[in-house]
Motif scaffolding. Structure first.
Motif, PDB file in Angstrom:
ATOM      1  N   PHE A 422      -0.349  19.178 -37.423  1.00 47.80           N
ATOM      2  CA  PHE A 422      -1.317  19.983 -38.167  1.00 47.80           C
ATOM      3  C   PHE A 422      -1.645  21.263 -37.399  1.00 47.80           C
ATOM      4  O   PHE A 422      -1.829  22.332 -37.998  1.00 47.80           O
ATOM      5  N   SER A 423      -1.705  21.168 -36.094  1.00 43.31           N
ATOM      6  CA  SER A 423      -1.986  22.341 -35.272  1.00 43.31           C
ATOM      7  C   SER A 423      -0.908  23.405 -35.445  1.00 43.31           C
ATOM      8  O   SER A 423      -1.209  24.596 -35.598  1.00 43.31           O
ATOM      9  N   GLU A 424       0.359  22.991 -35.427  1.00 46.58           N
ATOM     10  CA  GLU A 424       1.450  23.960 -35.593  1.00 46.58           C
ATOM     11  C   GLU A 424       1.382  24.645 -36.948  1.00 46.58           C
ATOM     12  O   GLU A 424       1.614  25.853 -37.065  1.00 46.58           O
ATOM     13  N   ILE A 425       1.061  23.873 -37.972  1.00 45.56           N
ATOM     14  CA  ILE A 425       0.947  24.453 -39.314  1.00 45.56           C
ATOM     15  C   ILE A 425      -0.211  25.440 -39.368  1.00 45.56           C
ATOM     16  O   ILE A 425      -0.075  26.568 -39.880  1.00 45.56           O
ATOM     17  N   ALA A 426      -1.367  25.042 -38.833  1.00 42.30           N
ATOM     18  CA  ALA A 426      -2.555  25.889 -38.893  1.00 42.30           C
ATOM     19  C   ALA A 426      -2.364  27.176 -38.089  1.00 42.30           C
ATOM     20  O   ALA A 426      -2.773  28.266 -38.537  1.00 42.30           O
ATOM     21  N   ARG A 427      -1.788  27.083 -36.924  1.00 44.54           N
ATOM     22  CA  ARG A 427      -1.614  28.265 -36.074  1.00 44.54           C
ATOM     23  C   ARG A 427      -0.699  29.296 -36.713  1.00 44.54           C
ATOM     24  O   ARG A 427      -0.923  30.505 -36.607  1.00 44.54           O
ATOM     25  N   ASN A 428       0.350  28.807 -37.388  1.00 45.83           N
ATOM     26  CA  ASN A 428       1.361  29.706 -37.930  1.00 45.83           C
ATOM     27  C   ASN A 428       1.205  29.985 -39.417  1.00 45.83           C
ATOM     28  O   ASN A 428       1.924  30.827 -39.963  1.00 45.83           O
ATOM     29  N   ASN A 429       0.283  29.239 -40.065  1.00 47.81           N
ATOM     30  CA  ASN A 429       0.062  29.395 -41.506  1.00 47.81           C
ATOM     31  C   ASN A 429       1.355  29.171 -42.288  1.00 47.81           C
ATOM     32  O   ASN A 429       1.557  29.727 -43.366  1.00 47.81           O
ATOM     33  N   THR A 430       2.212  28.345 -41.727  1.00 47.62           N
ATOM     34  CA  THR A 430       3.561  28.167 -42.257  1.00 47.62           C
ATOM     35  C   THR A 430       4.057  26.768 -41.915  1.00 47.62           C
ATOM     36  O   THR A 430       3.720  26.216 -40.869  1.00 47.62           O
ATOM     37  N   ILE A 431       4.853  26.203 -42.817  1.00 48.83           N
ATOM     38  CA  ILE A 431       5.580  24.966 -42.513  1.00 48.83           C
ATOM     39  C   ILE A 431       7.063  25.318 -42.431  1.00 48.83           C
ATOM     40  O   ILE A 431       7.723  25.520 -43.463  1.00 48.83           O
ATOM     41  N   PRO A 432       7.625  25.414 -41.237  1.00 45.27           N
ATOM     42  CA  PRO A 432       9.054  25.702 -41.113  1.00 45.27           C
ATOM     43  C   PRO A 432       9.883  24.443 -41.315  1.00 45.27           C
ATOM     44  O   PRO A 432       9.413  23.326 -41.109  1.00 45.27           O
ATOM     45  N   ALA A 433      11.122  24.641 -41.681  1.00 45.59           N
ATOM     46  CA  ALA A 433      12.000  23.506 -41.969  1.00 45.59           C
ATOM     47  C   ALA A 433      12.171  22.606 -40.743  1.00 45.59           C
ATOM     48  O   ALA A 433      12.242  21.384 -40.871  1.00 45.59           O
ATOM     49  N   HIS A 434      12.239  23.211 -39.560  1.00 40.18           N
ATOM     50  CA  HIS A 434      12.487  22.378 -38.374  1.00 40.18           C
ATOM     51  C   HIS A 434      11.327  21.419 -38.109  1.00 40.18           C
ATOM     52  O   HIS A 434      11.525  20.344 -37.538  1.00 40.18           O
ATOM     53  N   LEU A 435      10.108  21.794 -38.549  1.00 37.75           N
ATOM     54  CA  LEU A 435       8.961  20.908 -38.370  1.00 37.75           C
ATOM     55  C   LEU A 435       9.103  19.669 -39.261  1.00 37.75           C
ATOM     56  O   LEU A 435       8.820  18.551 -38.839  1.00 37.75           O
ATOM     57  N   VAL A 436       9.545  19.874 -40.488  1.00 37.42           N
ATOM     58  CA  VAL A 436       9.771  18.744 -41.396  1.00 37.42           C
ATOM     59  C   VAL A 436      10.907  17.883 -40.885  1.00 37.42           C
ATOM     60  O   VAL A 436      10.825  16.646 -40.892  1.00 37.42           O
ATOM     61  N   ALA A 437      11.970  18.522 -40.411  1.00 43.71           N
ATOM     62  CA  ALA A 437      13.115  17.771 -39.895  1.00 43.71           C
ATOM     63  C   ALA A 437      12.716  16.898 -38.710  1.00 43.71           C
ATOM     64  O   ALA A 437      13.248  15.801 -38.524  1.00 43.71           O
ATOM     65  N   HIS A 438      11.770  17.364 -37.924  1.00 39.98           N
ATOM     66  CA  HIS A 438      11.351  16.611 -36.740  1.00 39.98           C
ATOM     67  C   HIS A 438      10.378  15.489 -37.090  1.00 39.98           C
ATOM     68  O   HIS A 438      10.538  14.353 -36.623  1.00 39.98           O
ATOM     69  N   TYR A 439       9.363  15.796 -37.916  1.00 40.96           N
ATOM     70  CA  TYR A 439       8.293  14.835 -38.169  1.00 40.96           C
ATOM     71  C   TYR A 439       8.548  13.912 -39.366  1.00 40.96           C
ATOM     72  O   TYR A 439       8.044  12.788 -39.393  1.00 40.96           O
ATOM     73  N   ALA A 440       9.281  14.391 -40.361  1.00 43.05           N
ATOM     74  CA  ALA A 440       9.509  13.581 -41.568  1.00 43.05           C
ATOM     75  C   ALA A 440      10.860  13.924 -42.170  1.00 43.05           C
ATOM     76  O   ALA A 440      10.946  14.470 -43.279  1.00 43.05           O
ATOM     77  N   PRO A 441      11.954  13.626 -41.472  1.00 47.43           N
ATOM     78  CA  PRO A 441      13.280  14.018 -41.960  1.00 47.43           C
ATOM     79  C   PRO A 441      13.627  13.425 -43.314  1.00 47.43           C
ATOM     80  O   PRO A 441      14.443  13.997 -44.049  1.00 47.43           O
TER      81      PRO A 441
END
Length: 455
Positions: A422-441
């Motif tokens: 959640f911190s990464e999303i909030a800081r960047n105001n964005t959900i990048p593909a690599h975040l989804v691939a890492h946390y919920a592939p």
């Protein structure tokens, strides 16, 4: 709000979008001994496993511990509530020391770069109000107005976003339909009285807040479960689901728009204070319910269930809490957007002690929220329920909704992996593909169908 350009390897949110968490006073402050919930907790068997709120998350003494953690995660807002029984411990007597503590909390949030949103009623009442009949007594509308006026005047320089009442239907259903929350009644007449008085009180509170703070933004937090027919081909299932949606959502939302109190609360009675009584619409969304027709009117002619393939259960949880259907959030946001008001997701979350389901839950729902924004819906912010594990009402400490794990005995805190997500999303105001691939592939093909798989 401008519609966002689509990107194949990221989900971008609008500039200025608010990212935060939500809490309520009784669940986090500790030692709220002057309200009906504290008294209820002392009854044997009232709370699962005999739990009590006790010190809760110790916010009355040290909320700033969690505020520091929020700041470290890059959050931009927090929704909290104030405790009526602390501010007005006796009818007409207001406690300035309590107000001073709330001012310190709000100042603490603002100094850490977070915008506060304050809820004025979140399930708890002073004991003196309960003894006077609580929300069944029509005088509660005026008494709530007096509390609101004092509180807003005292805090208006530190907060300009207010929620009048949180989840009125949950309060009514648990206390007067199921009878498992205080005042532990099963009373159809009580349901009508309480729900009607809460709707009236919302309208009066809206006008009162604007009289105190003309530039304030005022709304409500409405629980939306999205009742859908179990078998869409069955007419009776469709009617049962429609009836539940009408009673659970439409009476309140439509009333706050056109000022009419609808059946069974009234007969289109018009209340001027209620008309156009919201500057934004708060949506508390957790799940959908599939509804099968049932002939028993006490069940409102329907019984709810979940799709078996969508069930999540928490460690130690005695039943299924919700179904993973994030597309229902997209549906409800589009429906509510028709009212032409800004929208906030004022609660959304999952009890998941092990934190093995929450990342998928969070990403799946934010994906559907971003889709709604792409469709032109005016969504301004997202408040995750909740920041730190807290006292979950009649379920006690059995449900763990926190991004941060809490040991209520030692007050030790530990960031869960979903907090870092959640911190990464909030800081960047964005959900990048690599975040989804890492946390919920497993949901990469749903969220980024055209993106290459990334490790």
């Amino acid at each position: 709000m401008d519609v966002l350009a689509q990107n194949h390897d990221e989900l971008r949110f609008p500039e200025g979008f608010l990212w935060g968490t939500a809490t309520s006073s009784h669940q986090v402050e500790g030692n709220n001994t002057n309200n009906q919930w504290w008294r209820f907790e002392q009854q044997p068997g009232a709370i699962w496993h005999g739990d009590r709120s006790g010190l809760a998350c110790d916010w009355w003494r040290a909320a700033e511990v969690d505020f520091d953690l929020m700041q470290s995660l890059g959050l931009s807002t927090h929704r909290m509530s104030v405790e009526w029984s602390r501010i007005e411990p006796e009818p007409g007597r207001f406690d300035h020391a309590a107000i001073a503590r709330y001012r310190a909390m709000l100042d603490g949030l603002r100094n850490r770069g977070m915008k506060p949103m304050v809820t004025l009623h979140h399930f708890t009442n002073p004991l003196w109000l309960e003894q006077a009949g609580g929300w069944e007594n029509p005088e509660v509308v005026t008494r709530f107005q007096h509390f609101v006026r004092f509180t807003v005047n005292a805090l208006r320089d530190l907060c300009d976003a207010w929620v009048t009442i949180n989840e009125p239907l949950v309060y009514v259903a648990q206390g007067w339909v199921r009878g498992i929350w205080p005042p532990q009644k099963i009373s159809p007449l009580g349901v009508v009285r309480v729900f009607r008085h809460m709707l009236q009180a919302h309208g009066v509170a809206y006008r009162t807040i604007h009289a105190c703070a003309p530039d304030a933004q005022v709304g409500y937090a409405m629980p939306v479960r999205v009742f859908q027919p179990s078998d869409p081909a069955r007419w009776l299932d469709r009617k049962a689901a429609g009836l539940k949606r009408y009673l659970a959502e439409h009476i309140w939302i439509m009333g706050a728009a056109d000022g009419k109190i609808r059946f069974p609360l009234g007969f289109d009675d018009y209340h001027h204070a209620l008309e156009d009584s919201t500057d934004f619409i708060g949506i508390n969304f957790y799940t959908r319910d599939l509804v099968r027709f049932h002939p028993d009117p006490r069940r409102l002619f329907g019984e709810e269930h979940y799709h078996p393939e969508g069930e999540f259960s928490d460690s130690g949880w005695r039943g299924v809490y919700s179904e993973y259907t994030p597309q229902a959030l997209h549906q409800i946001v589009r429906e509510v957007n028709a009212f032409g008001k800004p929208i906030y997701i004022t609660e959304n979350g999952l009890p998941d002690r092990d934190d093995d389901q929450r990342p998928r839950w969070l990403l799946g729902h934010l994906h559907q929220l971003q889709r709604a924004i792409q469709d032109g819906c005016d969504v301004r912010g997202y408040y995750h329920w909740t920041f730190t594990d807290n006292f979950e009402w009649s379920e006690g400490w059995g449900l763990r909704f926190g991004l941060v794990e809490l040991d209520p005995e030692t007050q030790e805190r530990r960031l869960r992996p979903s907090a870092r997500l959640f911190s990464e999303i909030a800081r960047n105001n964005t959900i990048p593909a690599h975040l989804v691939a890492h946390y919920a592939p497993e949901i990469m093909p749903v969220i980024f169908p055209n993106a290459s798989q990334m490790g």
